[in-house]
Design an enzyme around this catalytic site. Structure first.
Site, PDB file in Angstrom:
ATOM      1  CG  HIS A  47       4.947   5.452   8.946  1.00  0.00           C
ATOM      2  ND1 HIS A  47       4.983   6.230  10.068  1.00  0.00           N
ATOM      3  CD2 HIS A  47       4.947   4.173   9.388  1.00  0.00           C
ATOM      4  CE1 HIS A  47       5.017   5.469  11.148  1.00  0.00           C
ATOM      5  NE2 HIS A  47       5.006   4.204  10.766  1.00  0.00           N
ATOM      6  CG  ASP A 104       5.945   9.502  10.574  1.00  0.00           C
ATOM      7  OD1 ASP A 104       5.143   8.940   9.810  1.00  0.00           O
ATOM      8  OD2 ASP A 104       6.252   9.050  11.700  1.00  0.00           O
TER       9      ASP A 104
HETATM   10 BR1  BUP Z   1       0.399  -5.845   2.224  1.00  0.00          BR
HETATM   11  C1  BUP Z   1      -0.487  -4.495   1.303  1.00  0.00           C
HETATM   12  N1  BUP Z   1      -1.491  -3.727  -0.684  1.00  0.00           N
HETATM   13  O1  BUP Z   1      -0.685  -5.809  -0.630  1.00  0.00           O
HETATM   14  P1  BUP Z   1      -1.337  -0.494   7.544  1.00  0.00           P
HETATM   15  C2  BUP Z   1      -0.743  -3.280   1.892  1.00  0.00           C
HETATM   16  N2  BUP Z   1      -1.348  -2.287   1.183  1.00  0.00           N
HETATM   17  O2  BUP Z   1      -2.326  -1.641  -0.784  1.00  0.00           O
HETATM   18  P2  BUP Z   1       1.240  -1.794   8.071  1.00  0.00           P
HETATM   19  C3  BUP Z   1      -1.754  -2.509  -0.114  1.00  0.00           C
HETATM   20  O3  BUP Z   1      -0.483  -0.620   2.651  1.00  0.00           O
HETATM   21  P3  BUP Z   1       1.963   0.185  10.044  1.00  0.00           P
HETATM   22  C4  BUP Z   1      -0.874  -4.735  -0.043  1.00  0.00           C
HETATM   23  O4  BUP Z   1      -3.923  -0.629   1.873  1.00  0.00           O
HETATM   24  C5  BUP Z   1      -2.448   0.198   3.635  1.00  0.00           C
HETATM   25  O5  BUP Z   1      -2.748   1.439   3.071  1.00  0.00           O
HETATM   26  C6  BUP Z   1      -2.793  -0.922   2.653  1.00  0.00           C
HETATM   27  O6  BUP Z   1      -0.770   0.057   6.161  1.00  0.00           O
HETATM   28  C7  BUP Z   1      -1.570  -0.956   1.796  1.00  0.00           C
HETATM   29  O7  BUP Z   1      -0.355  -1.627   8.016  1.00  0.00           O
HETATM   30  C8  BUP Z   1      -0.945   0.073   3.784  1.00  0.00           C
HETATM   31  O8  BUP Z   1      -2.635  -1.134   7.350  1.00  0.00           O
HETATM   32  C9  BUP Z   1      -0.566  -0.715   5.023  1.00  0.00           C
HETATM   33  O9  BUP Z   1      -1.314   0.647   8.507  1.00  0.00           O
HETATM   34  O10 BUP Z   1       1.833  -0.436   8.557  1.00  0.00           O
HETATM   35  O11 BUP Z   1       1.746  -2.049   6.728  1.00  0.00           O
HETATM   36  O12 BUP Z   1       1.476  -2.841   9.112  1.00  0.00           O
HETATM   37  O13 BUP Z   1       2.821  -0.775  10.822  1.00  0.00           O
HETATM   38  O14 BUP Z   1       2.647   1.499   9.865  1.00  0.00           O
HETATM   39  O15 BUP Z   1       0.569   0.289  10.559  1.00  0.00           O
END
Ligand code: BUP
Length: 413
Positions: free
Chosen positions: A18, A113
């Site tokens: 988020h 949000d």
């Molecule tokens: Br782990 C990791 N580095 O090592 P998502 C994640 N990220 O930059 P999630 C890193 O966190 P939701 C790491 O690039 C993305 O922008 C990644 O968001 C970054 O999955 C973010 O992909 C992760 O939407 O969140 O964490 O499960 O449940 O809200 O979708």
């Protein structure tokens, strides 16, 4: 004068999935000379969130928002810490006007949000501040989210406006339980959506054409405000400038790998795998013969991530894959990894930010959705040629007894 320039307050909820898109949206507004501030609910759930907040440039000032603590005895002990944080924030909406009056800034609009919609929209409206929502998943998922109050959750498929078919098996697992905190929040928020001035989604028309058209012609929920595709949101900062080559162990390792040879493996910031499944995945990666960079995660909240990698992947594993596979436990700059010339594929849980980042970097996704909105996103990945998804793999319901993974593999119940 500075006082008459628009100034937008952004209010993210918990979790990197988020916070990251909120920071990206704030950056995009600020380069267009719109003043922005971010309301940061404290304490954050993860260390990654507080780290990102403290690294923001001065063009994105932070307003600290101390959260009134919740009485944990009112919630099941197993409640997801991120959902509990949404709840604490939702219940603190009434504290926003006093905080805003202390700052002396008159904000022209709020962007909040979706998870805090039902309590913050009425407060914004009473204070006469226009309020938009940022939905941090796909427009397809928003079609499901906004239709929830009118769906029968036991139907075999959800046919949304005749343009999107979502099988019941892709329903986010918490929604099967009407008393789950996620479900009660979602139902409440979903009913309040029509009160917003607009809904922003990190997607783009070529990716979700039909759904976006259907929203804006009133076919999905007629009472909704405009649904605006604002993606792909620009990445944080200038990649080359902020992340010089060799800046971390993972980047140094990638620099040594051949062009487009590496599979990047990560299930996002809040999906922990049980140890037995980590072992199986490790065995699969070893047997595949592929080069891989694997971000391994065994706890939901990063603060609890301690101990040696070897304890998770098994004794001798790191030596066996040395040179071909790198396993890390700490945060990597995922967008920098995906943009690296050595990376060709992404084994992903299909959190929406990860999908958009893979699309932006031109990296093929191998989808392994684990929970929440991820099957809906994985279906889109497969449908639009962003990657592939073995969709016969089902959710694994939590909680599990110890040893469930091995028993399932051996066919024992
Ligand atoms: Br782990 C990791 N580095 O090592 P998502 C994640 N990220 O930059 P999630 C890193 O966190 P939701 C790491 O690039 C993305 O922008 C990644 O968001 C970054 O999955 C973010 O992909 C992760 O939407 O969140 O964490 O499960 O449940 O809200 O979708």
């Amino acid at each position: 004068s500075a006082a008459s320039l628009p100034h937008i307050l952004l209010i993210p909820s918990a979790g990197m999935g988020h916070l990251v898109p909120f920071v990206r949206l704030a950056t995009a507004l600020s380069v267009r000379r719109i003043a922005v501030s971010i309301l940061a609910a404290r304490p954050t759930v993860s260390a990654a969130e507080s780290h990102l907040l403290s690294s923001l440039p001065s063009s994105i000032p932070i307003l600290d928002f101390p959260l009134a603590p919740l009485d944990p005895s009112h919630f099941p002990p197993s409640s997801d810490p991120f959902y509990l944080h949404y709840e604490a924030l939702r219940r603190s909406a009434h504290l926003l006007p006093p905080l805003l009056s202390v700052t002396g800034t008159s904000f022209s609009a709020l962007i909040i949000d979706v998870s805090i919609t039902s309590t913050f929209l009425p407060v914004a409206s009473a204070a006469n501040i226009p309020c938009l929502l940022l939905f941090t998943s796909s427009a397809s998922m928003f079609a499901l989210y906004s239709s929830i109050p009118s769906l029968s959750l036991s139907s075999p498929d959800f046919n949304i406006a005749g343009i999107l078919k979502i099988p019941n098996s892709s329903l986010p697992p918490p929604l099967r339980d009407p008393t789950n905190l996620f479900t009660t929040q979602l139902v409440d928020n979903s009913r309040a959506l029509p009160l917003a001035q607009g809904i922003l989604i990190n997607t783009f028309p070529a990716l979700e054409t039909e759904v976006l058209i259907a929203f804006n012609s009133g076919q999905i929920v007629p009472s909704l405000p405009p649904v605006i595709a604002v993606g792909p949101l620009p990445l944080l900062g200038n990649l080359a400038e902020n992340h010089p080559p060799g800046a971390s162990q993972a980047m140094r390792w990638l620099d040594e790998q051949p062009e487009r040879s590496v599979m990047y493996v990560s299930f996002g910031s809040r999906t922990a795998l049980p140890t037995e499944q980590i072992r199986e995945l490790g065995a699969g990666l070893e047997m595949s013969g592929c080069r891989f960079l694997w971000v391994v995660k065994s706890t939901k909240v990063d603060r609890e991530e301690t101990g040696e990698i070897e304890e998770l992947v098994g004794k001798g594993y790191l030596a066996r894959v040395e040179g071909r596979g790198l396993v890390v436990r700490e945060w990597v700059e995922q967008m920098v990894v995906l943009s690296h010339r050595a990376v060709a594929g992404f084994l992903s849980h299909c959190g929406w930010n990860s999908v958009m980042e893979a699309v932006a970097a031109g990296v093929t996704v191998l989808a392994w959705p684990r929970t929440a909105d991820q099957r809906v996103n994985a279906a889109l990945v497969a449908r639009r040629g962003v990657g592939i998804w073995p969709d016969h793999w089902v959710w694994e319901a939590e909680p599990r007894r110890k040893g469930w993974w091995r028993r399932r593999r051996l066919g024992i119940r």
